[in-house]
Structures are given as C-alpha cells and as structure tokens.
Design a protein around this motif. Structure first.
Motif, PDB file in Angstrom:
ATOM      1  N   UNK A  57      49.053  -8.073 -59.705  1.00  0.00           N
ATOM      2  CA  UNK A  57      49.183  -9.510 -59.496  1.00  0.00           C
ATOM      3  C   UNK A  57      50.606  -9.812 -59.064  1.00  0.00           C
ATOM      4  N   UNK A  58      50.732 -10.402 -57.896  1.00  0.00           N
ATOM      5  CA  UNK A  58      52.029 -10.864 -57.428  1.00  0.00           C
ATOM      6  C   UNK A  58      52.069 -12.374 -57.644  1.00  0.00           C
ATOM      7  N   UNK A  59      53.078 -13.026 -57.159  1.00  0.00           N
ATOM      8  CA  UNK A  59      53.165 -14.472 -57.337  1.00  0.00           C
ATOM      9  C   UNK A  59      52.040 -15.216 -56.633  1.00  0.00           C
ATOM     10  N   UNK A  60      51.472 -14.633 -55.596  1.00  0.00           N
ATOM     11  CA  UNK A  60      50.447 -15.319 -54.805  1.00  0.00           C
ATOM     12  C   UNK A  60      49.131 -14.573 -54.704  1.00  0.00           C
ATOM     13  N   UNK A  61      49.107 -13.301 -55.011  1.00  0.00           N
ATOM     14  CA  UNK A  61      47.914 -12.494 -54.722  1.00  0.00           C
ATOM     15  C   UNK A  61      47.488 -11.604 -55.872  1.00  0.00           C
ATOM     16  N   UNK A  62      46.185 -11.361 -55.924  1.00  0.00           N
ATOM     17  CA  UNK A  62      45.612 -10.289 -56.718  1.00  0.00           C
ATOM     18  C   UNK A  62      45.293  -9.166 -55.742  1.00  0.00           C
ATOM     19  N   UNK A  63      45.558  -7.947 -56.136  1.00  0.00           N
ATOM     20  CA  UNK A  63      45.102  -6.768 -55.400  1.00  0.00           C
ATOM     21  C   UNK A  63      44.410  -5.917 -56.446  1.00  0.00           C
ATOM     22  N   UNK A  64      43.147  -5.582 -56.192  1.00  0.00           N
ATOM     23  CA  UNK A  64      42.408  -4.830 -57.189  1.00  0.00           C
ATOM     24  C   UNK A  64      41.689  -3.670 -56.546  1.00  0.00           C
ATOM     25  N   UNK A  65      41.696  -2.541 -57.256  1.00  0.00           N
ATOM     26  CA  UNK A  65      40.929  -1.356 -56.880  1.00  0.00           C
ATOM     27  C   UNK A  65      39.886  -1.164 -57.963  1.00  0.00           C
ATOM     28  N   UNK A  66      38.639  -0.998 -57.558  1.00  0.00           N
ATOM     29  CA  UNK A  66      37.529  -0.746 -58.474  1.00  0.00           C
ATOM     30  C   UNK A  66      36.849   0.546 -58.067  1.00  0.00           C
ATOM     31  N   UNK A  67      36.526   1.394 -59.040  1.00  0.00           N
ATOM     32  CA  UNK A  67      35.850   2.659 -58.775  1.00  0.00           C
ATOM     33  C   UNK A  67      34.644   2.769 -59.697  1.00  0.00           C
ATOM     34  N   UNK A  68      33.513   3.132 -59.137  1.00  0.00           N
ATOM     35  CA  UNK A  68      32.304   3.294 -59.940  1.00  0.00           C
ATOM     36  C   UNK A  68      31.107   3.489 -59.035  1.00  0.00           C
ATOM     37  N   UNK A  69      29.919   3.327 -59.598  1.00  0.00           N
ATOM     38  CA  UNK A  69      28.708   3.450 -58.789  1.00  0.00           C
ATOM     39  C   UNK A  69      28.594   2.225 -57.870  1.00  0.00           C
TER      40      UNK A  69
END
Length: 149
Positions: A57-69
């Motif tokens: 989480x930055x001041x303006x953005x979420x960056x997310x990595x998800x791993x799974x089925x």
C-alpha cells in the motif's frame, strides 16, 4: 497450509497481480482501521483457501499479488472488485510455475508518512515488458529488505 474446501485449493497454481487506486479517506485512524480490516479478512480467508500473496500500500495505490487455484483466485477477485475502498486500475492473471509468497497468507508492506510512493497508477512499462515481472521483483525485494524473509 490446509484449506477448508479441497475443491477450492485444488488445481494448477494461478497468479493474479493488480494495481488499484485507494479510495480510503478520512483521518489516519480511520485509514489504519480500514487497512487492518482488509488484512485480517484476507489472512483469514486465504488460510482457508490456500491462497498466498502480498499487499503493498502506497499513499495512493494498492498493489497485490495473489497465488492459488483458479477458482480460489476468481472468488477473491470477485470480492475485491466489489470492495468500495479501492478501484482496480490494472490486473494481470495467468498460470504460475511456483509460489513466490508461499510463507505468507498475506504479507503486507505499507508506505510511511512523507515517503514518496513506489508505484503509481501512471507507471509506464517498456514496450513488450510484462508488468508482472517488475511488480514481483519489487515486492520480493521490499519484503527481503524489510527482513520479512
């Protein structure tokens, strides 16, 4: 990591990476409570469905990595798209050869007050560059630098 529903956890490994604009406003304590809620819910759900990943989480953005089925990732993305706390700007999905964040149900890296943001919605990628590679490299580097590994 046991999953409560083996059908959700089964299948080839899939990865989704997204960048979204944060719509969380208000005072700092409200913002912090919202982020804490996101993390608690994500970690609880991810443990049940064998999803691993990281959230930046930055001041303006979420960056997310998800791993799974595929099924588990699709279910999470459906909830993420409906969450009014942010607006998806860019998403990339596809098969993954292995987990990069296998130790975490949801690792978290956040910006500190006064720091410049690391990734913004206007970051341009070089022609032919795959966005997943620099995002994965950046997140792995930041987690290692923070002593999380």
């Amino acid at each position: 990591m046991p999953a409560s529903d083996p059908a959700i956890a089964a299948g080839p490994l899939h990865r989704a990476i997204y960048v979204s604009e944060s719509l969380i406003g208000g005072p700092v304590d409200h913002w912090a409570a919202e982020v804490e809620d996101i993390l608690l819910r994500s970690r609880r759900h991810n443990l049940r469905t064998s999803i691993t990943g990281a959230l930046l989480l930055t001041e303006r953005c979420f960056v997310q990595v998800l791993e799974g089925s595929v099924q588990a990732i699709d279910e999470v993305l459906t909830r993420i798209y409906a969450d009014p706390r942010h607006h998806i700007l860019r998403i990339e999905e596809g098969p993954a050869p292995e987990r990069q964040f296998g130790e975490w149900s949801m690792a978290y890296l956040g910006a500190h007050a006064g720091e410049e943001t690391i990734l913004t919605p206007t970051r341009h990628f070089a022609e032919g560059e795959q966005p997943a590679a620099p995002v994965m490299s950046m997140m792995c580097y930041l987690l290692e630098s923070a002593g999380a590994r």
